[in-house]
Design an enzyme around this catalytic site. Structure first.
Site, short mmCIF file in Angstrom:
data_model
loop_
_atom_site.label_atom_id
_atom_site.label_comp_id
_atom_site.label_asym_id
_atom_site.label_seq_id
_atom_site.Cartn_x
_atom_site.Cartn_y
_atom_site.Cartn_z
N ASP A 57 0.84 -1.20 0.00
CA ASP A 57 0.00 0.00 0.00
C ASP A 57 0.87 1.24 0.00
O ASP A 57 0.93 1.99 0.98
CB ASP A 57 -0.95 -0.01 1.21
CG ASP A 57 -2.02 -1.08 1.10
OD1 ASP A 57 -2.28 -1.54 -0.03
OD2 ASP A 57 -2.60 -1.46 2.13
N ASP A 59 -5.82 -6.78 -5.94
CA ASP A 59 -7.02 -6.47 -5.15
C ASP A 59 -7.71 -5.23 -5.72
O ASP A 59 -7.61 -4.14 -5.17
CB ASP A 59 -6.60 -6.25 -3.69
CG ASP A 59 -7.79 -6.05 -2.77
OD1 ASP A 59 -8.92 -6.39 -3.16
OD2 ASP A 59 -7.57 -5.54 -1.65
N LYS A 87 -11.08 -5.37 -6.58
CA LYS A 87 -12.50 -5.51 -6.19
C LYS A 87 -13.44 -5.17 -7.35
O LYS A 87 -14.21 -4.21 -7.30
CB LYS A 87 -12.81 -4.64 -4.97
CG LYS A 87 -12.02 -5.04 -3.73
CD LYS A 87 -12.48 -4.31 -2.49
CE LYS A 87 -11.75 -4.72 -1.24
NZ LYS A 87 -10.33 -4.30 -1.19
N ASP A 141 -19.13 -4.98 -11.73
CA ASP A 141 -19.64 -4.38 -12.96
C ASP A 141 -20.57 -5.40 -13.63
O ASP A 141 -20.87 -6.43 -13.01
CB ASP A 141 -18.45 -4.02 -13.88
CG ASP A 141 -18.74 -2.80 -14.75
OD1 ASP A 141 -19.82 -2.76 -15.37
OD2 ASP A 141 -17.89 -1.89 -14.82
N THR A 162 -15.57 -3.91 5.72
CA THR A 162 -15.52 -3.73 7.18
C THR A 162 -15.79 -2.28 7.58
O THR A 162 -16.03 -1.99 8.74
CB THR A 162 -14.16 -4.19 7.75
OG1 THR A 162 -13.13 -3.67 6.92
CG2 THR A 162 -14.07 -5.69 7.81
N ARG A 212 0.04 -2.31 7.28
CA ARG A 212 0.86 -1.43 8.13
C ARG A 212 1.77 -2.13 9.13
O ARG A 212 2.89 -1.65 9.35
CB ARG A 212 -0.05 -0.41 8.82
CG ARG A 212 -0.48 0.68 7.85
CD ARG A 212 -1.70 1.43 8.32
NE ARG A 212 -2.90 0.60 8.22
CZ ARG A 212 -4.12 1.05 8.47
NH1 ARG A 212 -4.29 2.29 8.88
NH2 ARG A 212 -5.16 0.25 8.33
O1 C5P Z 1 -2.56 -1.76 6.96
P1 C5P Z 1 -3.53 -2.88 7.16
O2 C5P Z 1 -2.89 -4.15 7.71
O3 C5P Z 1 -4.77 -2.48 7.89
O4 C5P Z 1 -3.95 -3.23 5.66
C1 C5P Z 1 -4.94 -4.15 5.37
C2 C5P Z 1 -5.09 -4.27 3.89
O5 C5P Z 1 -6.24 -5.07 3.66
C3 C5P Z 1 -5.33 -2.96 3.15
O6 C5P Z 1 -4.75 -3.09 1.84
C4 C5P Z 1 -6.83 -2.85 3.06
O7 C5P Z 1 -7.27 -2.16 1.92
C5 C5P Z 1 -7.24 -4.32 2.97
N1 C5P Z 1 -8.57 -4.62 3.48
C6 C5P Z 1 -8.99 -4.36 4.78
N2 C5P Z 1 -10.25 -4.67 5.19
C7 C5P Z 1 -11.09 -5.24 4.35
C8 C5P Z 1 -10.69 -5.53 3.04
C9 C5P Z 1 -9.41 -5.19 2.64
O8 C5P Z 1 -8.23 -3.85 5.57
N3 C5P Z 1 -12.30 -5.57 4.77
#
Ligand code: C5P
Length: 234
Positions: A10, A59, A61, A64, A123, A214
């Site tokens: 990211d 990813d 998503k 369409d 989420t 992260r």
């Molecule tokens: O930084 P972190 O560990 O929160 O990143 C989680 C990754 O998973 C991000 O790329 C985020 O977009 C993705 N994600 C998420 N929750 C979801 C679906 C995808 O955090 N429900």
């Protein structure tokens, strides 16, 4: 055992993504390329990460009409990605078209079909968000309903929050792969992820793959952070 860690790249540029990927590659199984990086760096970043030998989870998503999603999936298969996402709320016909396109395109190219993962309720959504768009079900029921529809439509995997794993495992066939973000080790600062599990807890609950953003890329030493997560699983 396969390495279940999917590190989210990211970051906003190809240079940053490749630097991070190179740093953490030995401790990670797969790299996730999401909208931020893909829109900035294009399909070339997928090819460059694949060229390092790593697996790629694209990813984007997709959501369409079935024909458009099928074509987007075919393009992703041509980039040789190992996982990709579609929104289950696009409906059964759309998911069926996505899975069929993944299988047919891969077969024609002599590749393994990527795992097409269904995203259920984001989420970031709650019951009010669902009501706003005319969905009277609560999030929990809506997640289960969309998960069942995804499986009925032929998908072999789903993205789910850590707190949905146990409920989904109860109702889904055992071969369905669950990919879980919201992973936290306890070592990082609090952020916007509210429903979290540690890597070990998530695997114990039944996750097949862990998406970690992260806790790895924002760590002082991303390589050490990734290695620590991997060790915690053994
Ligand atoms: O930084 P972190 O560990 O929160 O990143 C989680 C990754 O998973 C991000 O790329 C985020 O977009 C993705 N994600 C998420 N929750 C979801 C679906 C995808 O955090 N429900």
């Amino acid at each position: 055992m396969k390495n279940p860690i999917i590190a989210a790249l990211d970051v906003p540029s190809a240079e940053q993504a490749l630097k991070l990927a190179e740093q953490i590659a030995p401790a990670v199984g797969t790299f996730k390329i999401g909208k931020e990086l893909f829109v900035a760096a294009g399909p070339d970043i997928v090819r460059r990460v694949r060229a390092t030998g790593a697996s790629v989870f694209l990813d984007l998503k997709f959501h369409d009409i079935p024909n458009t999603v099928a074509k987007a999936v075919a393009s992703a298969v041509r980039l040789d990605v190992q996982m990709l996402t579609v929104h289950t709320s696009g409906g059964g016909e759309m998911m069926h078209a996505a899975e069929k396109s993944a299988q047919d395109t891969a077969k024609a190219l002599g590749l393994s079909a990527p795992l097409v993962l269904g995203v259920t309720v984001l989420t970031s959504s709650n019951n009010e968000t669902l009501a706003e768009i005319g969905c009277e079900a609560d999030t929990e029921h809506q997640v289960l309903r969309l998960a069942e529809l995804a499986v009925k439509s032929g998908l072999r995997g789903l993205v789910c929050s850590p707190l949905e794993i146990v409920a989904l495992r109860k109702i889904l066939p055992a071969h369905i792969q669950l990919v879980t973000p919201g992973i936290r080790t306890g070592a990082e600062k609090a952020d916007d992820q509210k429903r979290t599990l540690t890597p070990r807890e998530a695997i114990k609950a039944g996750a097949s793959w862990l998406v970690v953003g992260r806790p790895i890329y924002a760590a002082e030493n991303p390589r050490a952070a990734a290695e620590k997560i991997l060790e915690s699983l053994n």
